[in-house]
Design an enzyme around this catalytic site. Sequence first.
Site, PDB file in Angstrom:
ATOM      1  N   HIS A 251       0.797  -1.233   0.000  1.00 37.05           N
ATOM      2  CA  HIS A 251       0.000   0.000   0.000  1.00 37.05           C
ATOM      3  C   HIS A 251       0.827   1.280   0.000  1.00 37.05           C
ATOM      4  O   HIS A 251       0.262   2.362  -0.162  1.00 37.05           O
ATOM      5  CB  HIS A 251      -1.009  -0.014   1.157  1.00 37.05           C
ATOM      6  CG  HIS A 251      -0.409   0.186   2.520  1.00 37.05           C
ATOM      7  ND1 HIS A 251      -1.094   0.788   3.539  1.00 37.05           N
ATOM      8  CD2 HIS A 251       0.804  -0.154   3.040  1.00 37.05           C
ATOM      9  CE1 HIS A 251      -0.355   0.822   4.622  1.00 37.05           C
ATOM     10  NE2 HIS A 251       0.806   0.249   4.343  1.00 37.05           N
ATOM     11  N   HIS A 252       2.146   1.187   0.183  1.00 36.79           N
ATOM     12  CA  HIS A 252       2.994   2.383   0.061  1.00 36.79           C
ATOM     13  C   HIS A 252       3.530   2.592  -1.357  1.00 36.79           C
ATOM     14  O   HIS A 252       3.997   3.691  -1.687  1.00 36.79           O
ATOM     15  CB  HIS A 252       4.190   2.298   1.014  1.00 36.79           C
ATOM     16  CG  HIS A 252       3.823   2.391   2.465  1.00 36.79           C
ATOM     17  ND1 HIS A 252       3.003   3.376   2.962  1.00 36.79           N
ATOM     18  CD2 HIS A 252       4.166   1.608   3.524  1.00 36.79           C
ATOM     19  CE1 HIS A 252       2.854   3.207   4.265  1.00 36.79           C
ATOM     20  NE2 HIS A 252       3.546   2.137   4.628  1.00 36.79           N
ATOM     21  N   ALA A 253       3.518   1.561  -2.187  1.00 38.59           N
ATOM     22  CA  ALA A 253       4.112   1.668  -3.523  1.00 38.59           C
ATOM     23  C   ALA A 253       3.296   2.640  -4.374  1.00 38.59           C
ATOM     24  O   ALA A 253       2.096   2.444  -4.570  1.00 38.59           O
ATOM     25  CB  ALA A 253       4.161   0.290  -4.181  1.00 38.59           C
ATOM     26  N   HIS A 294      -0.245   5.151   6.911  1.00 45.50           N
ATOM     27  CA  HIS A 294      -1.138   5.619   5.843  1.00 45.50           C
ATOM     28  C   HIS A 294      -0.766   4.966   4.513  1.00 45.50           C
ATOM     29  O   HIS A 294       0.408   4.888   4.148  1.00 45.50           O
ATOM     30  CB  HIS A 294      -1.036   7.141   5.707  1.00 45.50           C
ATOM     31  CG  HIS A 294      -1.831   7.704   4.581  1.00 45.50           C
ATOM     32  ND1 HIS A 294      -1.265   8.432   3.556  1.00 45.50           N
ATOM     33  CD2 HIS A 294      -3.149   7.622   4.293  1.00 45.50           C
ATOM     34  CE1 HIS A 294      -2.201   8.797   2.703  1.00 45.50           C
ATOM     35  NE2 HIS A 294      -3.358   8.319   3.125  1.00 45.50           N
ATOM     36  N   ASN A 296      -0.367   5.596   1.293  1.00 50.03           N
ATOM     37  CA  ASN A 296      -0.235   6.674   0.303  1.00 50.03           C
ATOM     38  C   ASN A 296      -0.366   6.161  -1.124  1.00 50.03           C
ATOM     39  O   ASN A 296      -0.888   6.867  -2.003  1.00 50.03           O
ATOM     40  CB  ASN A 296       1.111   7.371   0.476  1.00 50.03           C
ATOM     41  CG  ASN A 296       2.284   6.402   0.426  1.00 50.03           C
ATOM     42  OD1 ASN A 296       2.442   5.572   1.327  1.00 50.03           O
ATOM     43  ND2 ASN A 296       3.106   6.487  -0.611  1.00 50.03           N
TER      44      ASN A 296
END
Length: 704
Positions: A251-253, A294, A296
Site C-alpha cells: 500500500h505504500h508503492a 497511511h 499513500n
Amino acid sequence: MEVDTSGPVPVPGTLNLGNGPVSSSQDLIIPNGSATASHPILSRGNSIMPRKPLLPPDPTTSSEDEVPVESEGPSWTMPLVRPELLPTGLCYDVRMRYHCELDPPKDRTDYHPEDPRRIYHIYRELCQAGLYPDPAFNVPIIEKPLHRIYARSATPAEICLIHTIDHYNFVAGTARKTSLNLFPPTEPTDVETGLGDEQLMHLERTLDSIYFNNLSFTSALLSTGGAIETCKAVMSGEVKNAIAVIRPPGHHAECNRPMGFCLFDNVSVAARVCQAEFPEHCRKILILDWDVHHGNGIQQAFEQDPNVLYISIHVHENGNFYPPGPYGDHLHCGAGPGLGKNINIPWPTKGMGDADYLYAFQQVVMPVAYKFDPNLVIIAAGFDAAAGDQLGACFVSPTCYAHMTHMLMPLAKGKLVVCLEGGYNLGSIARSALAVTRTMIGEPPDRLEETSPTKSGAATVDMVRAYQRRFWPCLGGRAAGSSRDFRNPSLRAEDILRSYQKEQLLDQYDMINLEIFRKKISKSFRHQVLGTINYHKAVPLMVFFHDPYHHQTRGDINNVVNIQMYDTLGWYREWAIKEGFALIDVNFPNHHYDVDDLDSMTYDKEAEMATRDKERAELAVYLWENYIEPNDASPIYFVGVGSPCKEIVHLLNNRDTFYNRLSGGGIILFIDTSPLFPISEQNTYYLSKWFKQNSLIFIAASHA
C-alpha cells in the site's frame, strides 16, 4: 524475535519446490525490450479477459509453465449457490518468502521488520487451528475448511493498470540481465551477469525503506497475482470471502516508485483488475486500510476515482509518522470526480487501542460504507497496530480486528477480501489474522472489555466526521445544496417519546444505544435498541420486545396537556435491575420510514404493513445473532408486549440455537389484540413441548 523452525532461510538464486532447486529465471515475467508500442496495456485494442480457474501447481514445474488459457470472452456466471454455503478462501505461496535481505545480521537477533517468516507464521497459525488441512500439521480439521486459492505471477498488463511501465521495468531489472541505467555511470551494470549482490545492496541504500535480491521481483509478482486471484475468486463465487496471506506488502508503492517495504501496490492492482473483468458486478469498491501507516499508494491510485472509496485509519502524528508529510491528514478527501471518496482518520499519537478503532468504525466508517453501498470490500490488513508491534506501538487486540471484520461482512452481499499489508510482530500478526479468519468463516467474535475511546482518539474521529459531512450527509448535518428547511422539521410523536424514554433509561439504568450495522434493516430502528452496559456479561439477561408508549386522553385531544403516556414496562425494568438482571430493551415503532428522507414522511398504511413484519423479523434475527446469542449472559428471558410477541415466536421457529440458549430461562408474552402465532414443527417436534414448559402467556380480556 522468534526463530523460524520451518526450514532454512531462503537462499537468493534458487527456488526449492520440494523436488530440488529450480532456476529462479523460470519464474520471472520479463518484458521483451522497453518498446512502449508493443506493451499490451499501452497499445490500443487490448483488454484483460477473464481467465479460467488456475489448477494447483505441479511441483515439478515452475509457475510460469502453468499459463492459464485465455478465454474468448467472459466465461463465468454469477453463482447460484447461496453465499453463506460457500467456503472461505485462503491464498498462500511459500515462494513469496524468497524476498529477503541479502546481508542479514550475523547475530540473528535484529532482522529487518519485513521478515519472510511473517506469512509462514500466519499460515502455520491457521493450520494449527484446524482451519486448513496441511498434512504437516496433524490436528483435527473444521467441518468446512478454508478453500485454497493458488497464487500466480501478475502480468505486466495488470501491474501497469496502476504503475508506469518504467516502474515495472525498474523492479524487473533487479532480477535479470539488464541494460537499464539503475546506477550512476561510475557503477555500470554488468549486462552479462545482471545485478550483483553489491549493486543490489547499493540500490537498497538509495531507496526509501526497500531491499532487493534477485528473487524480489518474483515474490512481488506472486504477491500481486495472489491478491488478484483472491479477489477474483470472491467475485466469481468460488468462495464467499477470502484472506490473502501475501508479501511483500503494497500500500505504500506509488505509481512510479517503490517505498516503505512495498514494490507493487497489490490491493490497487487487484481492484482495477476486478473492475475490468467484472464490469457489471464490481463497479464500486470499498478499500478499508487499518494498517498503522497511511496507504499513500492506494490513495494516489484512486484519488480521482468516484467508484473507489478509500478509508484509512492510521497514526499520523501531524505528518511526522511514516510516510511523512501532510498527505495522510483529514483534509485530503480526493480530487476531481473522486472528491469525497477519500477519508483519512489520522491518529495524532501512537498508543491507540480497541475503543478508538471501534469508535472510528461506529461514527465514520460504517455509516459511510453503507451509504456508498460497494460491490466488493477489500481490507488492506496491516496488523502493525496490534499490541506488541514495536513499529506501530498501538494496542489493538485480535478481538478488535475480528469485530471490525464482522462489521464489514454484511456489505457487498458478503464479498470481502482481506489482503495482508504490514505487521511485524510474528506472534501478534498470527493471532490477529486467525481471529479475522475465524470471523470470516462464521464464528462470532469474542467479547471485548468495556472501554471508552481516548480523548485524543474521540477528538480525531469527531474532527473527521465534522469535516466529511460536506460529502456524506449520513454523518450528520445538512447536505450541500439541500433545500430542506431544518427550522421546521417534521417529527413523529413516537420518535419524540422514544428519545425522551432513551434519556430516562440512560439516567436511571445507564442504558446505552446498541448500534445496528446492516443496510437492509430499516433505518426506523435506529436508536430503538438500548441495553445496560453489562448485557454481555455472565449475569441473567432480560430482553424486552415491545410496542411504543401507550397513551390515554382525557378531555380535548388537541390539547397535549390532556394526553398521558404510560410506560407499561417501567415496573418490570425496575424489578429486573434490583434482582441483578442485565437488560436489552427493543422498541418496535408502529411506522417505518427512511430517516434520511424527512420529506417523504407521509404514512402509507397499506404499503408499510406489507413490509413491516419482514423488517421486524430481520431486526430480531440481527439482534439475536450479534448481541444476544454470542454473549455470556445466562439465563436469558424474553418478554414480549403487544405485536412484537410475534418476533419472539419467529426466533423460536427459525433459529435452532434459540431454545437451547434459553435453557434455564424462558419466554413471557403479554398479548393484547394481536393474533396468536403457532409454533412451527418443521425443525423439531420438541418445539411445542418446550414452549409449553418454558413460557407464560397473558392475554387481554379484550382479545378477540
